[in-house]
Design a protein around this motif. Structure first.
Motif, PDB file in Angstrom:
ATOM      1  N   ARG A 155      -6.395  -0.220   6.431  1.00  0.00           N
ATOM      2  CA  ARG A 155      -7.816  -0.084   6.107  1.00  0.00           C
ATOM      3  C   ARG A 155      -8.440   1.059   6.908  1.00  0.00           C
ATOM      4  N   GLN A 156      -8.145   1.110   8.200  1.00  0.00           N
ATOM      5  CA  GLN A 156      -8.700   2.171   9.040  1.00  0.00           C
ATOM      6  C   GLN A 156      -7.949   3.486   8.885  1.00  0.00           C
ATOM      7  N   ASP A 157      -6.664   3.401   8.558  1.00  0.00           N
ATOM      8  CA  ASP A 157      -5.799   4.587   8.512  1.00  0.00           C
ATOM      9  C   ASP A 157      -5.462   4.991   7.084  1.00  0.00           C
ATOM     10  N   ARG A 158      -6.347   4.671   6.153  1.00  0.00           N
ATOM     11  CA  ARG A 158      -6.087   4.879   4.732  1.00  0.00           C
ATOM     12  C   ARG A 158      -5.723   6.331   4.408  1.00  0.00           C
ATOM     13  N   LYS A 159      -6.378   7.284   5.024  1.00  0.00           N
ATOM     14  CA  LYS A 159      -6.188   8.697   4.672  1.00  0.00           C
ATOM     15  C   LYS A 159      -4.790   9.210   5.018  1.00  0.00           C
ATOM     16  N   ASN A 160      -4.044   8.499   5.877  1.00  0.00           N
ATOM     17  CA  ASN A 160      -2.712   8.959   6.287  1.00  0.00           C
ATOM     18  C   ASN A 160      -1.569   8.315   5.506  1.00  0.00           C
ATOM     19  N   ILE A 161      -1.877   7.405   4.589  1.00  0.00           N
ATOM     20  CA  ILE A 161      -0.822   6.724   3.832  1.00  0.00           C
ATOM     21  C   ILE A 161      -0.174   7.679   2.829  1.00  0.00           C
ATOM     22  N   GLU A 162       1.156   7.719   2.826  1.00  0.00           N
ATOM     23  CA  GLU A 162       1.898   8.531   1.862  1.00  0.00           C
ATOM     24  C   GLU A 162       2.671   7.664   0.876  1.00  0.00           C
ATOM     25  N   THR A 163       3.292   6.577   1.349  1.00  0.00           N
ATOM     26  CA  THR A 163       4.051   5.688   0.456  1.00  0.00           C
ATOM     27  C   THR A 163       3.603   4.246   0.642  1.00  0.00           C
ATOM     28  N   ILE A 164       3.698   3.490  -0.446  1.00  0.00           N
ATOM     29  CA  ILE A 164       3.408   2.054  -0.426  1.00  0.00           C
ATOM     30  C   ILE A 164       4.585   1.341  -1.070  1.00  0.00           C
ATOM     31  N   SER A 165       5.268   0.515  -0.296  1.00  0.00           N
ATOM     32  CA  SER A 165       6.351  -0.321  -0.819  1.00  0.00           C
ATOM     33  C   SER A 165       5.785  -1.717  -1.042  1.00  0.00           C
ATOM     34  N   TYR A 166       5.885  -2.200  -2.270  1.00  0.00           N
ATOM     35  CA  TYR A 166       5.232  -3.457  -2.638  1.00  0.00           C
ATOM     36  C   TYR A 166       6.239  -4.449  -3.209  1.00  0.00           C
ATOM     37  N   TYR A 167       6.195  -5.673  -2.700  1.00  0.00           N
ATOM     38  CA  TYR A 167       6.958  -6.776  -3.289  1.00  0.00           C
ATOM     39  C   TYR A 167       6.029  -7.975  -3.374  1.00  0.00           C
ATOM     40  N   GLY A 168       5.942  -8.569  -4.562  1.00  0.00           N
ATOM     41  CA  GLY A 168       5.054  -9.705  -4.726  1.00  0.00           C
ATOM     42  C   GLY A 168       5.548 -10.697  -5.763  1.00  0.00           C
ATOM     43  N   THR A 169       5.195 -11.961  -5.569  1.00  0.00           N
ATOM     44  CA  THR A 169       5.501 -13.010  -6.535  1.00  0.00           C
ATOM     45  C   THR A 169       4.219 -13.755  -6.890  1.00  0.00           C
ATOM     46  N   LYS A 170       4.175 -14.204  -8.151  1.00  0.00           N
ATOM     47  CA  LYS A 170       3.012 -14.952  -8.636  1.00  0.00           C
ATOM     48  C   LYS A 170       3.514 -16.127  -9.481  1.00  0.00           C
TER      49      LYS A 170
END
Length: 317
Positions: A155-170
């Motif tokens: 949230r605070q470091d949003r501008k530095n994010i380059e990749t997002i690895s996501y795993y989720g179950t619903k």
């Protein structure tokens, strides 16, 4: 009878049994092949139920892939999840999308500095004039910067994010005007190009799901199928400028998704299995085109709501 004659009879008997088994297997596999591959065996009802299942696997309102994309871009912390303009303009239409996705309840959060995993667990529920749903969600998200270093405070470091690895179950259930069902869904994908130095985001990964789907067909008949589905994303891109202009992902995502769907039902005690495969073309205009291998028919639907569109060689609700 002498020993030789008895042995010969046993041998012939064994050969007969083996022949019968071989024939039974050939019949079984032949039946499966005819059901799975014969276009004539695919009914309008099959196509209609397949459409319900594929669209629920994609649509934001129905906890599909688009919903997971929004979650991947959300601001996550111990305080909760938020979808706002600070999230690189990846936000929801406040008059529809927020209500469609559902608010989080019983929220828990933790961060592992060794693995970089942000773990989230919560429940969602929605009940409005269009549909109702309830589900339990588990997510593991890793944020990294241009140096592949874990980001602890996205949230605070949003501008530095380059990749997002996501795993989720619903896991949950959904009930709408034209379809309903119970489901278990899993998303596993990687987003790259999040940093401001890139104008295009790229998405790679998979979505899989199982459950039971009920829906109204084009002939106004209620039908149901149990199912399993697998999606694979290829050449999927998100244009950042379009996101900023439109304020949503649905109008910015383009590319192709390959799917394989297996549906099952029982007729007079006899199980029947249909396998349908094809592609979903994301049009970067809020909609997508569902195509079936070996079938001419195509179906257009909205990425946000999953509603079918009319016109051309398409079928509406």
């Amino acid at each position: 009878k002498n020993h030789s004659e008895v042995t010969q009879m046993k041998t012939l008997s064994n050969l007969n049994i083996l022949s019968l088994l071989a024939f039974a297997l050939l019949v079984t596999f032949g039946a499966c092949s005819s059901v799975n591959n014969d276009v004539e065996a695919i009914s309008n009802e099959d196509v209609d139920l397949a459409t319900h299942i594929v669209t629920t696997s994609i649509a934001d309102d129905e906890s599909g892939m688009m919903s997971s994309l929004y979650d991947a871009f959300s601001d996550v912390s111990s305080e909760g999840i938020s979808y706002s303009t600070t999230s690189a303009q990846l936000k929801s239409d406040p008059q529809h999308r927020n209500d469609g996705r559902g608010r989080e309840r019983n929220y828990t959060y933790s961060y592992d500095s060794e693995t970089g995993i942000h773990s989230l667990e919560y429940e969602r529920s929605v009940q409005n004039s269009a549909f109702s749903k309830s589900l339990e969600v588990n997510q593991e998200i890793i944020f990294t910067n241009l140096d592949s270093t874990f980001i602890e405070f996205p949230r605070q470091d949003r501008k530095n994010i380059e990749t997002i690895s996501y795993y989720g179950t619903k896991v949950g259930e959904f009930a709408g005007k034209y379809r309903s069902g119970s489901f278990s869904k899993e998303d596993d994908f990687l987003l790259t190009g999040v940093h401001s130095t890139s104008s295009i985001l790229t998405l790679s990964g998979t979505h899989s799901g199982t459950g039971n789907a009920e829906g109204i067909t084009r002939d106004s008949v209620e039908a149901s199928r149990s199912y399993s589905i697998d999606l694979e994303f290829s050449n999927v891109a998100i244009n950042k400028d379009t996101v900023k202009a439109q304020g949503s992902l649905e109008f910015a995502v383009s590319g192709s998704i390959a799917y394989s769907l297996t549906m099952n039902k029982t007729i007079d005690g006899v199980p029947d299995e249909i396998i349908l495969e094809g592609t979903i073309e994301l049009l970067a205009d809020g909609t997508a085109i569902l195509k079936f291998n070996k079938l001419v028919q195509t179906i257009k639907f909205a990425l946000g709501t999953g509603e079918l569109q009319t016109g051309g060689n398409q079928r509406g609700n």
